[in-house]
Design an enzyme around this catalytic site. Structure first.
Site, PDB file in Angstrom:
ATOM      1  CE1 TYR A  81      -4.145   2.238   0.563  1.00 23.61           C
ATOM      2  CE2 TYR A  81      -3.217   2.473   3.198  1.00 23.61           C
ATOM      3  CZ  TYR A  81      -4.007   2.594   1.971  1.00 23.61           C
ATOM      4  OH  TYR A  81      -4.686   3.725   2.191  1.00 23.61           O
ATOM      5  CG  ASP A 138      -9.321   9.248  -2.005  1.00 26.51           C
ATOM      6  OD1 ASP A 138      -7.596   8.474  -1.501  1.00 26.51           O
ATOM      7  OD2 ASP A 138      -9.381   9.126  -2.945  1.00 26.51           O
ATOM      8  CG  ASN A 174      -2.968   3.655   7.412  1.00 29.43           C
ATOM      9  OD1 ASN A 174      -3.499   3.677   6.487  1.00 29.43           O
ATOM     10  ND2 ASN A 174      -1.899   3.236   6.190  1.00 29.43           N
ATOM     11  CB  ALA A 199      -9.538  23.659   2.400  1.00 38.43           C
ATOM     12  N   GLY A 200      -8.760  20.824   0.475  1.00 34.62           N
ATOM     13  CA  GLY A 200      -9.322  20.110  -0.749  1.00 34.62           C
ATOM     14  C   GLY A 200     -10.634  18.815  -1.081  1.00 34.62           C
ATOM     15  CG  ASN A 253       0.365   9.607   3.468  1.00 32.28           C
ATOM     16  OD1 ASN A 253       1.419   9.708   4.809  1.00 32.28           O
ATOM     17  ND2 ASN A 253      -0.102   9.685   3.607  1.00 32.28           N
ATOM     18  CE  LYS A 294      -6.989   3.073  -0.634  1.00 33.81           C
ATOM     19  NZ  LYS A 294      -7.457   3.974   0.581  1.00 33.81           N
ATOM     20  CB  ALA A 301      -8.146  14.884   1.683  1.00 34.44           C
ATOM     21  CG  ASP A 329      -5.854   7.100  -5.101  1.00 38.18           C
ATOM     22  OD1 ASP A 329      -6.481   8.371  -3.900  1.00 38.18           O
ATOM     23  OD2 ASP A 329      -4.693   6.398  -5.547  1.00 38.18           O
TER      24      ASP A 329
END
Length: 571
Positions: A109, A277, A472, A310-311, A428, A182, A313, A254
């Protein structure tokens, strides 16, 4: 299921009934167990002479392949070794993974999966998953059927369009690897049977010029399709999947920011779907926040929250925290709760008159009146330091991928007005983290409550060892998928997401100084089962469970596949 073998995949262990004989048995990763076949089984399945005569067991096989794994010095080499093992013997692969899950999770992952995605067309070997092209929409149904699973055989479909892969962006058809990774975690952590999942990549082209100019690239060679044609392709995919596999949870992974919220909003009330996400990230962060808030002694609804980056996620986190504030608060209105959030993007603090904002960001934007009287360097680009100085936040969340953005000056300004500042640098990989836990604890004299997106070693400060929680998503999504499968939920509701977060938060004891805010990644099987039970119960309470949960603990446990060799029957 399939023509080569039959097995009940809805229970933890069941007899494997094999139709094929000879080398065909060894070429299928679900029927092959190599030298662990007994002499009697070899005779029944016509395997005599096709392997060394010595018998071994799963434990010794696991020792052998672990030695092979450790012999690889590079992370990508370890990934390729595990990939080859899975293609050869799936039970052995997952048994090895289960025994070394915390060690191997960064290999199968994030972060190693990023390099594997980038090199997909170079390292391509055995195909795994379903590849759907926007240029061939008429092939969607047959392509899904060609995977060989029947209507009731599928619990999960993990799908990506590869536009927002980790921190590396548009990766075209290589995104299939994130879906595969995943689903491997779903199996290793939650016991979803590996033959009850389908990884899918939606090949809608790519804007990555490096891929388009690479002769080895295996995807469609044109720019990324957008607009109505893209939406029609998504609609056809969703409608086909829900018709062919009516019990399956569609897990979006994603997808680019511009499309992720639109797709979730379009389908969340119509089909069983989930965006990791947005919702998975939000749930695990909410769990860590609930644990941290418990330490502060201040009710969640009284905190002031700055979201830097602030997207999709970041706003997903804000949305779930907002809902929890409304659910647990006694008197606050929705407007009052929104006033506690300060979203900051690449251009600075969000304002309602900024035409660049996406629709999902607009409800969080501030009025110019809200900053009237602030002493700022540039009123048209109010930055993080300006906000921290004037808002005096108690919670600072980083989802910006801007490494080092939480500077000493900013952190100490926050800590000056807050006894136990809650600071989560979640980006990350490690190089993109907004700050390191060691710096945060040093700059706040050990007072900061920290969770990070990447794994960090414990930090010793002032005689206290601080164990850093890793926020995580693997702490949430496997259990969510298991809970949905156990009760056959028809939808994934906000209440189910909140139940998952609260169950996770309840697994830690934060009263010990320096204690982690989330469970250890080494406890993923326990975590996933706990989350699954909470999710199934919430689904039942909200009326979306299609199976009665008379004994949730036993029903969830029975649903968890065990990576052990089952009894074999030759048919």
């Amino acid at each position: 299921m399939g023509r080569e073998y039959d097995q009940d995949t809805t229970v933890g262990s069941s007899t494997l009934r094999i139709r094929t004989r000879g080398r065909a048995v060894l070429s299928n990763p679900m029927t092959n167990r190599g030298t662990a076949f007994t002499l009697a089984e070899r005779e029944l399945l016509e395997l005599d002479g096709l392997m060394p005569t010595g018998e071994t067991n799963l434990e010794n096989q696991t020792r052998r392949v672990y030695e092979q794994y450790r012999a690889n010095k590079s992370m990508l080499g370890k990934f390729l070794t595990l990939n080859a093992l899975r293609d050869r013997n799936e039970v052995l692969f997952y048994h090895l993974l289960a025994e070394h899950l915390e060690e191997m999770l960064p290999v199968i992952y994030t972060p190693t999966i990023g390099e594997a995605i980038e090199r997909f067309s170079h390292d391509y070997n055995r195909p795994r998953g379903v590849f759907l092209s926007i240029d061939r929409p008429d092939k969607i149904e047959q392509s899904l059927l060609n995977y060989g699973l029947r209507a009731d055989d599928v619990d999960l479909i993990c799908v990506t369009d590869s536009e927002g892969i980790l921190g590396i962006g548009d990766q075209g058809i290589g995104g299939i690897q994130i879906a595969i990774g995943k689903l491997s975690v779903y199996t290793a952590a939650a016991g979803i049977h590996p033959r009850r999942v389908i990884p899918v990549v939606l090949d809608v082209g790519t804007d990555n010029l490096g891929l388009l100019s690479n002769d080895l690239y295996l995807g469609e060679r044109h720019s990324r399709v957008r607009g109505q044609r893209y939406d029609d392709f998504i609609e056809l995919f969703v409608s086909t999947v829900t018709r062919l596999f009516p019990q399956a949870l569609i897990h979006w992974e994603d997808v680019g920011t511009a499309n992720a919220y639109r797709i979730l909003d379009a389908y969340k009330d119509k089909v069983c779907t989930f965006n990791d996400d947005i919702q998975g990230t939000a749930a695990v962060v909410l769990a860590a926040l609930l644990a941290a808030v418990d330490v502060t002694g201040v009710d969640l609804g009284e905190h002031r929250v700055v979201v830097f980056g602030a997207g999709s996620a970041g706003m997903g986190i804000a949305g779930l925290v907002r809902d929890e504030m409304l659910r647990t608060g006694s008197s606050q209105t929705e407007e009052e709760v929104y006033s506690r959030f300060w979203p900051i993007g690449i251009q600075g603090l969000y304002f309602v008159d900024d035409h660049r904002l996406h629709s999902f960001q607009k409800p969080w934007a501030r009025r110019r009146l809200d900053v009237a009287g602030w002493d700022v360097k540039d009123p048209d680009a109010i930055g993080l330091m300006d906000v921290v100085r004037n808002v005096r936040p108690t919670i600072l969340i980083g989802t910006s991928t801007k490494g080092g953005a939480f500077t000493r000056e900013i952190v100490q300004e926050m800590a000056e007005h807050c006894t136990r500042p809650i600071i989560f640098p979640l980006s990350n990989p490690t190089s993109r983290a907004e700050a390191t836990p060691a710096d945060l604890l040093e700059w706040t004299d050990g007072r900061a409550l920290v969770a990070s997106g990447s794994p960090f070693d414990p930090v010793d400060h002032g005689g206290v060892r601080h164990t850093i929680a890793q926020s995580n998503n693997a702490l949430i999504f496997p259990g969510l998928g298991l809970g949905v499968a156990a009760c056959r939920a028809s939808r994934v509701t906000e209440g189910m997401i909140a139940a998952a977060a609260n169950a996770l938060a309840g697994m830690v004891n934060t009263w010990r100084p320096g204690a982690r805010l989330l469970p250890s990644m080494s406890d993923l099987r326990l975590v996933s089962a706990t989350v699954a039970i909470a999710v199934a119960r919430a689904a039942t309470q909200e009326g979306v469970a299609q199976l009665p949960m008379t004994d949730p603990i036993q029903q969830v446990y029975d649903r968890m596949w065990q990576p052990n060799y089952p009894d074999v029957e030759a048919i």
